[in-house]
Structures are given as structure tokens and as C-alpha cells.
Design a protein around this motif. Sequence first.
Motif, PDB file in Angstrom:
ATOM      1  N   ALA A  75       0.818  -1.209   0.000  1.00 35.33           N
ATOM      2  CA  ALA A  75       0.000   0.000   0.000  1.00 35.33           C
ATOM      3  C   ALA A  75       0.859   1.268   0.000  1.00 35.33           C
ATOM      4  CB  ALA A  75      -0.929  -0.007   1.205  1.00 35.33           C
ATOM      5  N   ILE A  76       1.982   1.225   0.708  1.00 32.18           N
ATOM      6  CA  ILE A  76       2.854   2.409   0.775  1.00 32.18           C
ATOM      7  C   ILE A  76       3.455   2.708  -0.596  1.00 32.18           C
ATOM      8  CG2 ILE A  76       5.060   3.230   1.691  1.00 32.18           C
ATOM      9  CD1 ILE A  76       2.871   3.546   3.658  1.00 32.18           C
ATOM     10  N   ARG A  77       3.795   1.680  -1.345  1.00 30.78           N
ATOM     11  CA  ARG A  77       4.483   1.866  -2.621  1.00 30.78           C
ATOM     12  C   ARG A  77       3.536   2.176  -3.786  1.00 30.78           C
ATOM     13  NH1 ARG A  77       9.677   0.620  -2.739  1.00 30.78           N
ATOM     14  NH2 ARG A  77      10.612  -0.345  -0.901  1.00 30.78           N
ATOM     15  N   GLU A  78       2.233   2.139  -3.562  1.00 28.72           N
ATOM     16  CA  GLU A  78       1.294   2.442  -4.649  1.00 28.72           C
ATOM     17  C   GLU A  78       1.491   3.874  -5.132  1.00 28.72           C
ATOM     18  OE1 GLU A  78      -1.397   2.702  -7.483  1.00 28.72           O
ATOM     19  OE2 GLU A  78      -0.712   0.836  -6.550  1.00 28.72           O
ATOM     20  N   ARG A  79       1.521   4.052  -6.465  1.00 27.29           N
ATOM     21  CA  ARG A  79       1.771   5.391  -7.043  1.00 27.29           C
ATOM     22  C   ARG A  79       0.664   6.372  -6.687  1.00 27.29           C
ATOM     23  NH1 ARG A  79       2.438   5.752 -13.011  1.00 27.29           N
ATOM     24  NH2 ARG A  79       1.030   3.959 -13.163  1.00 27.29           N
ATOM     25  N   LEU A  80      -0.580   5.908  -6.678  1.00 25.11           N
ATOM     26  CA  LEU A  80      -1.684   6.752  -6.230  1.00 25.11           C
ATOM     27  C   LEU A  80      -1.745   6.664  -4.708  1.00 25.11           C
ATOM     28  CD1 LEU A  80      -4.260   8.466  -6.663  1.00 25.11           C
ATOM     29  CD2 LEU A  80      -5.519   6.328  -6.912  1.00 25.11           C
ATOM     30  N   GLU A  81      -1.488   7.782  -4.053  1.00 23.06           N
ATOM     31  CA  GLU A  81      -1.427   7.770  -2.594  1.00 23.06           C
ATOM     32  C   GLU A  81      -2.759   7.332  -2.000  1.00 23.06           C
ATOM     33  OE1 GLU A  81      -0.903  10.895   1.106  1.00 23.06           O
ATOM     34  OE2 GLU A  81       0.138  11.303  -0.780  1.00 23.06           O
ATOM     35  N   ILE A  82      -2.685   6.310  -1.161  1.00 28.32           N
ATOM     36  CA  ILE A  82      -3.868   5.785  -0.472  1.00 28.32           C
ATOM     37  C   ILE A  82      -3.888   6.373   0.930  1.00 28.32           C
ATOM     38  CG2 ILE A  82      -5.073   3.709   0.293  1.00 28.32           C
ATOM     39  CD1 ILE A  82      -3.528   2.155  -1.819  1.00 28.32           C
ATOM     40  N   PHE A  83      -5.039   6.931   1.282  1.00 29.38           N
ATOM     41  CA  PHE A  83      -5.175   7.506   2.620  1.00 29.38           C
ATOM     42  C   PHE A  83      -6.201   6.673   3.377  1.00 29.38           C
ATOM     43  CE2 PHE A  83      -6.245  10.304   6.024  1.00 29.38           C
ATOM     44  CZ  PHE A  83      -5.105  11.070   6.235  1.00 29.38           C
ATOM     45  N   PRO A  84      -5.732   5.798   4.295  1.00 32.62           N
ATOM     46  CA  PRO A  84      -6.669   4.937   5.035  1.00 32.62           C
ATOM     47  C   PRO A  84      -7.317   5.707   6.175  1.00 32.62           C
ATOM     48  CG  PRO A  84      -4.433   4.477   5.722  1.00 32.62           C
ATOM     49  CD  PRO A  84      -4.319   5.533   4.650  1.00 32.62           C
ATOM     50  N   VAL A  85      -8.599   5.480   6.366  1.00 36.46           N
ATOM     51  CA  VAL A  85      -9.332   6.189   7.406  1.00 36.46           C
ATOM     52  C   VAL A  85     -10.232   5.211   8.144  1.00 36.46           C
ATOM     53  CG1 VAL A  85      -9.318   8.356   6.116  1.00 36.46           C
ATOM     54  CG2 VAL A  85     -11.254   6.793   5.887  1.00 36.46           C
ATOM     55  N   CYS A  86     -10.743   5.680   9.271  1.00 35.38           N
ATOM     56  CA  CYS A  86     -11.776   4.981  10.026  1.00 35.38           C
ATOM     57  C   CYS A  86     -12.977   5.903  10.128  1.00 35.38           C
ATOM     58  CB  CYS A  86     -11.266   4.593  11.404  1.00 35.38           C
ATOM     59  SG  CYS A  86     -12.494   3.788  12.462  1.00 35.38           S
ATOM     60  N   HIS A  87     -14.149   5.329  10.073  1.00 37.18           N
ATOM     61  CA  HIS A  87     -15.376   6.126  10.046  1.00 37.18           C
ATOM     62  C   HIS A  87     -15.516   6.932  11.333  1.00 37.18           C
ATOM     63  CE1 HIS A  87     -19.057   7.231   8.213  1.00 37.18           C
ATOM     64  NE2 HIS A  87     -19.844   6.646   9.081  1.00 37.18           N
ATOM     65  N   HIS A  88     -15.767   8.246  11.196  1.00 38.46           N
ATOM     66  CA  HIS A  88     -16.014   9.157  12.324  1.00 38.46           C
ATOM     67  C   HIS A  88     -14.884   9.096  13.348  1.00 38.46           C
ATOM     68  CE1 HIS A  88     -19.923   9.761  10.619  1.00 38.46           C
ATOM     69  NE2 HIS A  88     -20.254   8.507  10.786  1.00 38.46           N
ATOM     70  N   SER A  89     -13.656   9.051  12.839  1.00 38.67           N
ATOM     71  CA  SER A  89     -12.483   9.035  13.709  1.00 38.67           C
ATOM     72  C   SER A  89     -11.857  10.428  13.723  1.00 38.67           C
ATOM     73  CB  SER A  89     -11.460   8.011  13.200  1.00 38.67           C
ATOM     74  OG  SER A  89     -10.211   8.204  13.814  1.00 38.67           O
ATOM     75  N   PRO A  90     -11.727  11.077  14.898  1.00 39.83           N
ATOM     76  CA  PRO A  90     -11.092  12.403  14.933  1.00 39.83           C
ATOM     77  C   PRO A  90      -9.622  12.358  14.529  1.00 39.83           C
ATOM     78  CG  PRO A  90     -11.590  11.601  17.154  1.00 39.83           C
ATOM     79  CD  PRO A  90     -12.254  10.674  16.205  1.00 39.83           C
ATOM     80  N   ALA A  91      -8.928  11.248  14.820  1.00 34.91           N
ATOM     81  CA  ALA A  91      -7.539  11.142  14.387  1.00 34.91           C
ATOM     82  C   ALA A  91      -7.448  11.109  12.867  1.00 34.91           C
ATOM     83  CB  ALA A  91      -6.891   9.899  14.990  1.00 34.91           C
ATOM     84  N   SER A  92      -8.361  10.387  12.215  1.00 37.20           N
ATOM     85  CA  SER A  92      -8.376  10.357  10.750  1.00 37.20           C
ATOM     86  C   SER A  92      -8.706  11.724  10.178  1.00 37.20           C
ATOM     87  CB  SER A  92      -9.390   9.322  10.266  1.00 37.20           C
ATOM     88  OG  SER A  92      -9.029   8.024  10.629  1.00 37.20           O
ATOM     89  N   ALA A  93      -9.667  12.432  10.796  1.00 38.32           N
ATOM     90  CA  ALA A  93     -10.027  13.758  10.303  1.00 38.32           C
ATOM     91  C   ALA A  93      -8.869  14.737  10.456  1.00 38.32           C
ATOM     92  CB  ALA A  93     -11.255  14.262  11.062  1.00 38.32           C
ATOM     93  N   THR A  94      -8.172  14.673  11.576  1.00 36.62           N
ATOM     94  CA  THR A  94      -7.033  15.571  11.781  1.00 36.62           C
ATOM     95  C   THR A  94      -5.929  15.276  10.772  1.00 36.62           C
ATOM     96  OG1 THR A  94      -7.560  15.637  14.148  1.00 36.62           O
ATOM     97  CG2 THR A  94      -5.384  16.412  13.487  1.00 36.62           C
ATOM     98  N   ALA A  95      -5.597  13.995  10.603  1.00 33.38           N
ATOM     99  CA  ALA A  95      -4.564  13.626   9.638  1.00 33.38           C
ATOM    100  C   ALA A  95      -4.977  13.991   8.213  1.00 33.38           C
ATOM    101  CB  ALA A  95      -4.268  12.137   9.742  1.00 33.38           C
ATOM    102  N   MET A  96      -6.263  13.870   7.908  1.00 34.12           N
ATOM    103  CA  MET A  96      -6.744  14.221   6.571  1.00 34.12           C
ATOM    104  C   MET A  96      -6.597  15.719   6.315  1.00 34.12           C
ATOM    105  SD  MET A  96      -8.139  13.544   3.657  1.00 34.12           S
ATOM    106  CE  MET A  96      -8.668  11.863   3.788  1.00 34.12           C
ATOM    107  N   ALA A  97      -7.024  16.539   7.262  1.00 34.52           N
ATOM    108  CA  ALA A  97      -6.905  17.985   7.081  1.00 34.52           C
ATOM    109  C   ALA A  97      -5.444  18.391   6.916  1.00 34.52           C
ATOM    110  CB  ALA A  97      -7.536  18.715   8.270  1.00 34.52           C
ATOM    111  N   ARG A  98      -4.562  17.786   7.714  1.00 28.72           N
ATOM    112  CA  ARG A  98      -3.143  18.117   7.605  1.00 28.72           C
ATOM    113  C   ARG A  98      -2.578  17.698   6.246  1.00 28.72           C
ATOM    114  NH1 ARG A  98      -1.453  15.031  11.334  1.00 28.72           N
ATOM    115  NH2 ARG A  98      -1.502  16.502  13.085  1.00 28.72           N
ATOM    116  N   ARG A  99      -2.938  16.496   5.792  1.00 34.59           N
ATOM    117  CA  ARG A  99      -2.377  15.998   4.526  1.00 34.59           C
ATOM    118  C   ARG A  99      -2.905  16.765   3.322  1.00 34.59           C
ATOM    119  NH1 ARG A  99       2.055  14.561   2.291  1.00 34.59           N
ATOM    120  NH2 ARG A  99       1.820  13.110   0.547  1.00 34.59           N
ATOM    121  N   LEU A 100      -4.168  17.160   3.358  1.00 40.35           N
ATOM    122  CA  LEU A 100      -4.731  17.912   2.236  1.00 40.35           C
ATOM    123  C   LEU A 100      -4.035  19.252   2.077  1.00 40.35           C
ATOM    124  CD1 LEU A 100      -8.544  17.178   2.699  1.00 40.35           C
ATOM    125  CD2 LEU A 100      -7.063  16.329   0.870  1.00 40.35           C
ATOM    126  N   ARG A 101      -3.665  19.895   3.166  1.00 44.12           N
ATOM    127  CA  ARG A 101      -2.959  21.178   3.063  1.00 44.12           C
ATOM    128  C   ARG A 101      -1.515  20.992   2.625  1.00 44.12           C
ATOM    129  NH1 ARG A 101      -5.854  25.381   4.702  1.00 44.12           N
ATOM    130  NH2 ARG A 101      -7.737  24.991   5.959  1.00 44.12           N
TER     131      ARG A 101
END
Length: 921
Positions: A39-65
Amino acid sequence: MTEFDALRTQLREAAAAFADGPDALEGLLLGIVDDVDRAIRERLEIFPVCHHSPASATAMARRLREKQPKVVYLELCEDMAPLLTELRNCRLPVAVQAFASEVDGFPPEWAPLSVVAPITEASAEYQAIAYALDTPGVELVLVDRSSDHVFQWERRRTPPDTRPADPDTAPREEEALHGDAIGVELGDLRPRFAELEEHLLHHGRVRHWSEWWHQYVELPLGDSDHDTYRQVMFLIGSLFRRLAPGDSHRIRVDEDRERYMWTRIREHLATTGGAPEDGLYVCGAFHAASRVAEFGVDGTDTFGISPRSASTWQYGLIPSSHAAIEAQFGLAPGSVSIAATEWAKNVKRSRVKPFRLAGQLGGGKRKKTKALPDPAPALTPSDNLTGFLQRPPVLDRLDEAELLDWSVEVVRAARRNGYLAATADAIAVFETSILLAGMRDRIKPTPYDFQDAAITCLEKDAVPGRRDVRRIVEIMMGGDRLGQVGYDALPPLARDVHDRLAPLKLSLQRRGVQRALLDIASNPELEPCSDLLWMLRYLLPHGAARPIMGQRRLGERPIQESWDLALGTHQRALIELGYEGVSVEQVMEQRLRRSAYDSRSTAATVLAAVEDATLYLRGSRLADELGTRALQVLATERSVDGAPEVLRRVRRLLAFYRTSEPVLPPWIESFVKAGYAHYCTLLPTAFTDEHTSVDQVAAMLGFLFSMEGLALSLGCDRAQLELAVSQSHPEEPAKVALLWSAQVQLGKLTRAELRATCDELLDNPLVLPAYPRYLSGFVHALEPVPGLVDFVVEVVSNAFARLPDHVLLPWLPILITTLRAGGTELAPLLIRESDRIFPSRLAELDEWVPPWLAEDVIPAAPRAQRSRGVSLLAAYPATCDAVANLLCCDATWEGSSGTSGVSLVGRYPDTAKTLGELLSR
């Protein structure tokens, strides 16, 4: 050499040391590392998340910026994409819904089909949606299976349970916001191996999965960097995937979803010519660790996507809540509210600026959006997983101020809810929270530790109010936030309802009950509001529109009405109503027509639809169409189960048409004519059929006798009814009494003969135990022959006077039940007749002689009355001629002198007696 070679070596050594043989455990552990590496080596970056997880939301906001991807691929039903722009008109949480009321290609018992995807602000998918919709040049692509495919891949669904809900186990109103829809979530990250989950909960010293996830995943990942977050989520997803039980259907659905999503991603990249490095694929961690051949932008293209069915899908947004999400996905009560609180803490602590849709309701004033900085350069992935797994758990120091504030606040809330809580209880909650956290190897109490401590210290013997302590803590930790769909995001029907009810000057979007007062006599412009409210009462669940004062009947116009409205509380039902049509009248017409043309419809149900169409829609077009349908259904019926309902509704409709229309509609004339012949045909069988009840036979006779005049004028033959009665030979005493009443009505039996028969029954000791059943038949006979009411009072009075107590007393409940069932028609008849016959004063009772006994004591009185009537008629020949014309008799005056006596008096002595009494008054 790869980044994870050192980790593989450590895991291989651990497998050899702890397992009997290295093969099984080593294969599992090394397979997990291989999944992470892939999964790490995939050319299209995969962003794994968990439903309604604040840690996933925080990491998502940081990565999008940091990355600023040009295209975001999101694991969500692809046909829901057009609805996402309407999220800015809603107050989160809400759910995107796909709804199909009429199915084509699925079993009919599955209808209606409904799929919901709840979205909260503290979720990674909302961050991705807000970034993509508000950032110029960014494309949002939904790649998961469509709502139609959700049901195509579903196993045979069991029909919904129609039993009444247990009030103790029934879901709360907030939990039922999603109805019985199938929920789709972004990242179903939970062990599917029951023994594994039990092992984690036991050794983690927690009660449920939500608490374990909060303690061992949310808190450690809240401050982690991007690479660590991804690798840990890949690791968890791979572990749960490899330890999942061998449910072949579920495994096949999971793998087909992954093949579906990667196929859609490659199709989009091939169509747009975009580079995989410029995209971001957001999916659940369980699907990110996939091993299907179609995985990755370089995977195979062997998966064929089946076409959608011919079902018509409607799409909209419905309100949701934290409790509804927890109930939908089996989360612990309060876990989503705690996640929302944790999200706010993460944002404040990490200073990550979250994304928010412009104009989002409930978000306060939005600050001016600044341009995003240049994206950070891509870094070569490194092994952060080894350090994370070897790092000892971080023990947060005790935040005494926060815990003390929680303890004081929960005691204050408990007092408001009726608990006898004091300052000492606040201290007890504070110390117990620390004690429970220490017993669970934690220094800082979690919200779950605090909740257990509050329940232990505050809940004594019983819950004094509506809320227990667990619910009080949930509200205090963030509350069960209720979403709301804004006016602009409502379907046309719902917006039309709000516009048409605007003269009431109520805030219909607000939750709770509001009182609406309609003085229609003074404000005629409110009458359309009344019409709409009555239709909403018919279409929406109980409580959405409830009349307090006022009623809707055929032929009546409203004057004043009072309503309790809760359209904001029942917003989901109103929105789903909009899936069926563009106006309330259209939906009403469709439902009435569907009810009438249903294969299980009866003449009674179709007549009910006719009455509702006349009552609510006021037009005659639909009523005439449904009336014709009622005639068709009646002709095919071979039972009389619905005869009482048919009689009541036909009587009401006839009374309405006779007072409001110049002529009767053709369908109701045909219905009366066909019903007369239909019930005459079935009458002999109904009298002898043991499965046909007395009230059903009475309703048949009521139809025949009350509709006889209209039926004969339309060409029916009265001989058919006389023949049906003569062919009836019932054995049940109640039906025998009904038959006697019918014979009296037809002139086949006189009252004197009927009275003599009843006296014989009372004199026969063998018949006495069954005599109350004859009386029940006579009471039911008031429906078809109301003129027998005086005779019924007579026989009931004789029964009370002569029947022994052991026979009379067991019959009284039957009499009360009969009168209660037909109380609107039968009881008033008996009461009025009893009031006319019995003395009005107690002192007169001793000297009172019943009329039927007075006639027996003085047998010459009828003869004297007859002679007096004859003389009066002879003295008034014009009156006698008028009576002769009414009876269609052309007889001439006869007698020795040519002017005394008349042949009609001899032929109709009862008529002469009655006229004589009237003239003597």
C-alpha cells in the motif's frame, strides 16, 4: 532491500520464539508487513481512514494542506455525488440518502429500498469533501459501488418485523432518524473475529470496542506524523482482514467493492489523462490493505461491472444525529459525541486548520479563506512502523482542572434531572474516576472512566427523571447533536409544504412541538393550510401533524382548528415523502390509487380510498375512478368479511352525494345495484356459515334494507330478497333472531307472532340458557331493522324480569360488548326508546305498566281503537284518499250508504290504527 526488512526480521524471530512452528504465525505477521509495504508503494497515494475518527479527520486535514491533490477519489456510492454540494445548506450531522419506493429487478417485498451515508464534521470524508468542493481546480470523484449495486450484492433480506415495538427496547426518536435504511460508511474498521475482539477488550481492560479504539488508537495517532499514521492504519486494516472469519459472501462483497473502486479509478485516470501522483485515494483502512489483482493503478482490468437495475432512485439529504449513527453501525452510546469532543481538542492542540464548506449552516461566521501554501515536496516513505510498535505507551499526565470541571458539571446536571446529588458526590466522582483509571493502567481518566464513575456514585436505586446518568454524561460531553437539512437542500415537495404553511407564521424547521391556531371563519385564507395539514396527517407518521380541535367530515367546512405540529422533528419523513412526488396532492393520489389497486384490496378498502379522495382532494375525478374500482372488486368477492365497513362507508357517501350533488354519481348507483344482487346471493350461505359472524350478517341485511328503495328504482327485483330470506335456515340462535327480524321487515312475520315465539322460548326451561344469544341477535337486528327498537326494548326488559341470575349475569358482558361495538348507532336507539317507554320519576315506577303488558290485559282496546280509526277516516275522506295514493291503491269508497267505511281500512288495520292515533291527538 526495502524499508521494512528490519521489521520483517524482528517479526520472524518473534514468530519462531512464541509459536510451536514458525510457518503459520510467521506467514501471518510477514503477510501484514507485505500488505503495508504494498500500500505504501502504490503510485496513487492511499489515505486509510476509520469512520467518524477524529484522528483520521485531523490527519486528513493536515495531509490535504500539505499535498493539495488535484483529484480526490472517495469511497462513497458514486450515484450520491450530485447531493454533496447541498451539504453547505445543512447543519451537520446529516446523511446522504438514496431511496427507491418502486423496485424493478428486486423482490417486491424488499421495497422500499433505502441507503444512507452519514456525514459528521469530525470525519475524514467531510474534510475531503469540503476541500474538493471549495478549492478551485480540484475534482471530487466517488468510486464506490452505486446504491443499486448495494442491493444487487445483498443477500435475501428478511421482511421487516411488523410486531409492535417494546417500549423498553424501542429506539429513541434520535436513534430512529435513519429508519431501516442500509448504512454505508467510510472505513468499517472493527474486528470481524469475535475471539480477537474479546481478547483485545479483556487485556485492554475496557468494556466495548469504541473505548478500546479511543484508548489505543485515537489518542496515540492524534499527534502522529503522516507516514506513521498511514502505516499504523494499514497495519490495523491488514490484521483485521487476515483474521476475519471465512464468510464467503462477505469476503466476496468486500473484494468486489475493492475491484469496483480500482476499476473506476483507472477509468477516470485514462479518461482525464491525469497523473496518479496528483491524486489522493480516501478509503477505509480495511480496503486499503487489499490483495485483489485489480489493486493499484497498474492492476488488471478483469472486473466487469454489472448494469444497474431498472429501479428509479431518488436522492436527498435527511437529518441525522450522533445517536442514529451509533445505532446504525453498532457503536457504543455516546462514542460519536466523545469523538466530536476529541476532534475539537485535536484541532486546538495540533493547530491544524480544518476545512469547512463555505456557508455551512451552524458554523457561525466564516472567516475569509486564505490561499493554500505551495504543496510540500513528496518524501520517500520510511519505516515509521517499527518505532511506533516499540515505543512504550505515552502516559498523559492527569488534568485535574478538566476532571474537576467534569465532576462539578455532572453533579449540576444530575440535580436538574431530579437526582439528590451534593458536593460530596462531585468529590466522589472525581476520586472514583482516578481510581478506575488506575485499575485500568491509565493515569489520565478517559471520558469512559468518568462515565463509569458518575454512574457508580450518582445512580442509587432508581432514575428519578427521563434521563439516566449515562445519558447525562453523553449530553455533557458534547451531546447528541441533531442535524438539520436547510430549506434550499429540501426536495420540491418539502419546500412547497413550508411555503404553503407560511401563513401560520411558525418556524417549521425547528424541532419540537408547536401549536398552530386556525380561525378559518375570520381568516378564510387559512383554509388551504387546513386542507394541507389534514393531508400531512394522513401521509406522515403519528405526531408530525396532530389535530387538537377540529375534525374533517364529508360535507362539512372547517370553522376553527388547533394543531400540534412537529415537522422539524419528522423532517426525514417529510423528505422521503418528497421522493414520491412533487406535491402533497400528487403523493396522496398515488397512495390512494396504490391502495385501491393492490391485489389484496377489498371493497371496503377501496371505498375507504374513495372516501379519503373525496374528503382530502375534494375532486370527483379520482373518486369516480376509485368507485368504479370498488364495483369491480365487489363483483369478485366471495366472502362478506367487509360487509360492516362497506355498509358504513356507502351510507356516508350516499348521504354526502344526496346533499351536495344534483344527481348521484353513476358508479355509486351501479354499486348499490350490484351490491343488492351480491348480498342477496350470499345471504343464505352467510346465515348458515359458522365462520360468518352475526354483525356481518346484520350488515348484509342493513345494506339490503337501507338501500332497497334506491336499488328497486334502479331496476332490482324485491322478489330476489324475499327468495334469499326464505332460503335461509340458520341454526345459531343469534342468526335465527336476525332472520325473524328480516321476516318482520318483509311482512312475512307479524310482531304478535314474534312476541308469542319469544314468550314460548322464555317458558321453555331447555331453551333458557340459549335465550341471551337470541337477545344478542335482536340487538344486532337494530342495524338492518331500526323500527324494531321498541320490540328489542320489550324482549330485553322481559329477559331482565324473567331470566334467572345464573343465565342473565354471564350475558351482560356480551350485551355491553355488542353495544360498545355498535355504540354510535345502536345504543342511542335503545336509550331514546327506553326514555320514551319507562317512567321518568321513581315514584311512578310502582304503578307503571309496560305497554306490551297493557295490551295483553285489555284485549278489546285494539278493536275499539280500530273502530275509532275507521270512523275518523270515514269522516275525513280526503286524508284517506291521500293515504291510498301513497300506497299506490286505486280502491273506491264502499258501504251501504256509499259514504261510510273504506276497503283500505280492512286491508291495512295497522295503518288505520296509526292514523287514528294521530288524528285523535
